[in-house]
Design a protein around this motif. Sequence first.
Motif, PDB file in Angstrom:
ATOM      1  N   HIS A 207      -9.248   1.944  22.138  1.00  0.00           N
ATOM      2  CA  HIS A 207     -10.040   2.447  23.286  1.00  0.00           C
ATOM      3  C   HIS A 207      -9.208   3.012  24.286  1.00  0.00           C
ATOM      4  O   HIS A 207      -8.289   2.465  24.903  1.00  0.00           O
ATOM      5  N   ASN A 208      -9.644   4.069  24.862  1.00  0.00           N
ATOM      6  CA  ASN A 208      -8.875   4.828  26.147  1.00  0.00           C
ATOM      7  C   ASN A 208      -9.503   4.442  27.397  1.00  0.00           C
ATOM      8  O   ASN A 208      -9.229   5.112  28.591  1.00  0.00           O
ATOM      9  N   THR A 209      -9.838   3.315  27.419  1.00  0.00           N
ATOM     10  CA  THR A 209     -10.541   2.814  28.716  1.00  0.00           C
ATOM     11  C   THR A 209      -9.752   2.845  29.978  1.00  0.00           C
ATOM     12  O   THR A 209     -10.341   3.267  31.062  1.00  0.00           O
ATOM     13  N   ARG A 210      -8.367   2.630  29.794  1.00  0.00           N
ATOM     14  CA  ARG A 210      -7.570   2.666  31.094  1.00  0.00           C
ATOM     15  C   ARG A 210      -6.416   3.975  30.801  1.00  0.00           C
ATOM     16  O   ARG A 210      -5.240   3.665  31.381  1.00  0.00           O
ATOM     17  N   ASN A 211      -6.764   4.837  29.663  1.00  0.00           N
ATOM     18  CA  ASN A 211      -5.775   5.922  29.778  1.00  0.00           C
ATOM     19  C   ASN A 211      -4.525   5.539  29.174  1.00  0.00           C
ATOM     20  O   ASN A 211      -3.651   6.374  29.028  1.00  0.00           O
ATOM     21  N   THR A 212      -4.588   4.432  28.445  1.00  0.00           N
ATOM     22  CA  THR A 212      -3.332   4.229  27.683  1.00  0.00           C
ATOM     23  C   THR A 212      -3.416   4.516  26.102  1.00  0.00           C
ATOM     24  O   THR A 212      -2.572   4.082  25.346  1.00  0.00           O
ATOM     25  N   GLY A 213      -4.595   4.872  25.867  1.00  0.00           N
ATOM     26  CA  GLY A 213      -4.764   4.871  24.309  1.00  0.00           C
ATOM     27  C   GLY A 213      -3.868   5.694  23.504  1.00  0.00           C
ATOM     28  O   GLY A 213      -3.192   5.348  22.509  1.00  0.00           O
ATOM     29  N   ILE A 214      -3.321   6.988  23.804  1.00  0.00           N
ATOM     30  CA  ILE A 214      -2.633   7.738  23.156  1.00  0.00           C
ATOM     31  C   ILE A 214      -1.200   7.278  23.105  1.00  0.00           C
ATOM     32  O   ILE A 214      -0.632   7.348  22.297  1.00  0.00           O
ATOM     33  N   ALA A 215      -0.682   6.892  24.325  1.00  0.00           N
ATOM     34  CA  ALA A 215       0.492   6.015  24.482  1.00  0.00           C
ATOM     35  C   ALA A 215       0.459   4.877  23.499  1.00  0.00           C
ATOM     36  O   ALA A 215       1.635   4.761  22.903  1.00  0.00           O
ATOM     37  N   ASN A 216      -0.748   4.081  23.465  1.00  0.00           N
ATOM     38  CA  ASN A 216      -0.729   3.086  22.653  1.00  0.00           C
ATOM     39  C   ASN A 216      -0.801   3.548  20.953  1.00  0.00           C
ATOM     40  O   ASN A 216       0.057   2.764  20.050  1.00  0.00           O
ATOM     41  N   ALA A 217      -1.094   4.771  20.791  1.00  0.00           N
ATOM     42  CA  ALA A 217      -1.114   5.172  19.269  1.00  0.00           C
ATOM     43  C   ALA A 217       0.306   5.511  18.986  1.00  0.00           C
ATOM     44  O   ALA A 217       0.587   5.304  17.766  1.00  0.00           O
ATOM     45  N   TYR A 218       0.933   6.057  19.996  1.00  0.00           N
ATOM     46  CA  TYR A 218       2.534   6.422  19.651  1.00  0.00           C
ATOM     47  C   TYR A 218       3.195   5.258  19.570  1.00  0.00           C
ATOM     48  O   TYR A 218       4.007   4.940  18.522  1.00  0.00           O
ATOM     49  N   ALA A 219       3.201   4.203  20.253  1.00  0.00           N
ATOM     50  CA  ALA A 219       3.643   2.659  20.239  1.00  0.00           C
ATOM     51  C   ALA A 219       3.518   2.416  18.595  1.00  0.00           C
ATOM     52  O   ALA A 219       4.335   1.674  17.964  1.00  0.00           O
ATOM     53  N   ALA A 220       2.326   2.553  18.243  1.00  0.00           N
ATOM     54  CA  ALA A 220       1.600   1.852  16.929  1.00  0.00           C
ATOM     55  C   ALA A 220       2.444   2.593  15.820  1.00  0.00           C
ATOM     56  O   ALA A 220       2.942   2.108  14.821  1.00  0.00           O
ATOM     57  N   VAL A 221       2.528   4.064  15.982  1.00  0.00           N
ATOM     58  CA  VAL A 221       3.514   4.792  14.795  1.00  0.00           C
ATOM     59  C   VAL A 221       4.792   4.450  14.814  1.00  0.00           C
ATOM     60  O   VAL A 221       5.306   3.923  13.605  1.00  0.00           O
TER      61      VAL A 221
END
Length: 303
Positions: A207-221
Amino acid sequence: MTRRVEIIEVSPRDGIQNERTLLSTAQKVDLIRRAIDAGIGRLEVASFVNPKRVPQMADAEAVMAALPRDGRARYIGLALNRRGYDRAVAAGVDEVNFVVVASETFNQRNQGAAIDATMGQFAEIAEGAAADGVSLGLTIGASFGCPFEGEVPVGRVVDLAARAAALGASEIALADTIGVAAPTDITERVAAVKSAIGGRPLRIHLHNTRNTGIANAYAAVEAGVERIDSSIGGVGGCPFAPAATGNIPTEDLVYMLDRMGVATGVDAAKLIDTATWLEQQLGITAPGMLHKAGLFPPDAKAA
Ligand code: ZN
């Protein structure tokens, strides 16, 4: 070798369940058809929960009955307990996504049971899932933090993941239900869980509640996760998690992955059209950004 990530579209479930505007069954089916048409091959289409608690999901059976069964997509139903599982199987889902929350307080509020009781139900269900003809995955909610208890120890998440793997879960998902993770948390917890689940597929739900969502997706990949949940337009929330906001937007995720050379098989241009359409159905401005900014280069097509 081309890297590949499977996107699981969750807008028909997580995306719309916290929206004020109730969509009709036909609108939900239309949303699902549009996602499939854009290349999505797996979707969470409904949640089989008490309709009094989640009114948007009251027509779960009707949605399932109206979906195309042409083999282009697999349909996942979400369940919090045995009753939800039985309803999902009866409705004809391909997969059941069972949920446990990695915090006693949140699990009690979300499922009305202790963590061990929920895992006991999962164990019972897991014994019969193959005979019922469904894949059975487990999502571990609040894997990165809890709105009521705060920090969630990594050991508790690893323990639940290991138990799920031992019980034969077809897939294990880590959910950042309230959007608190930073990319380093993703890197750490993905590595810890991977080493505990013996090669079983790992999925991540952000979830992008604190605007870290897309950065977290990158880290996951980068950490080797090959299955990521997202929601067209970035719509969504959780009725039981205060101030939780949308999932990461599918079209923004696809844009990033396209530019990284990671294949998804999904057409970002078609997702943009659907994000705009979904805004109209819900009467909102969706939080996603790509449908506002447009593709780059402007004539870009799906990878
Ligand atoms: Zn969620």
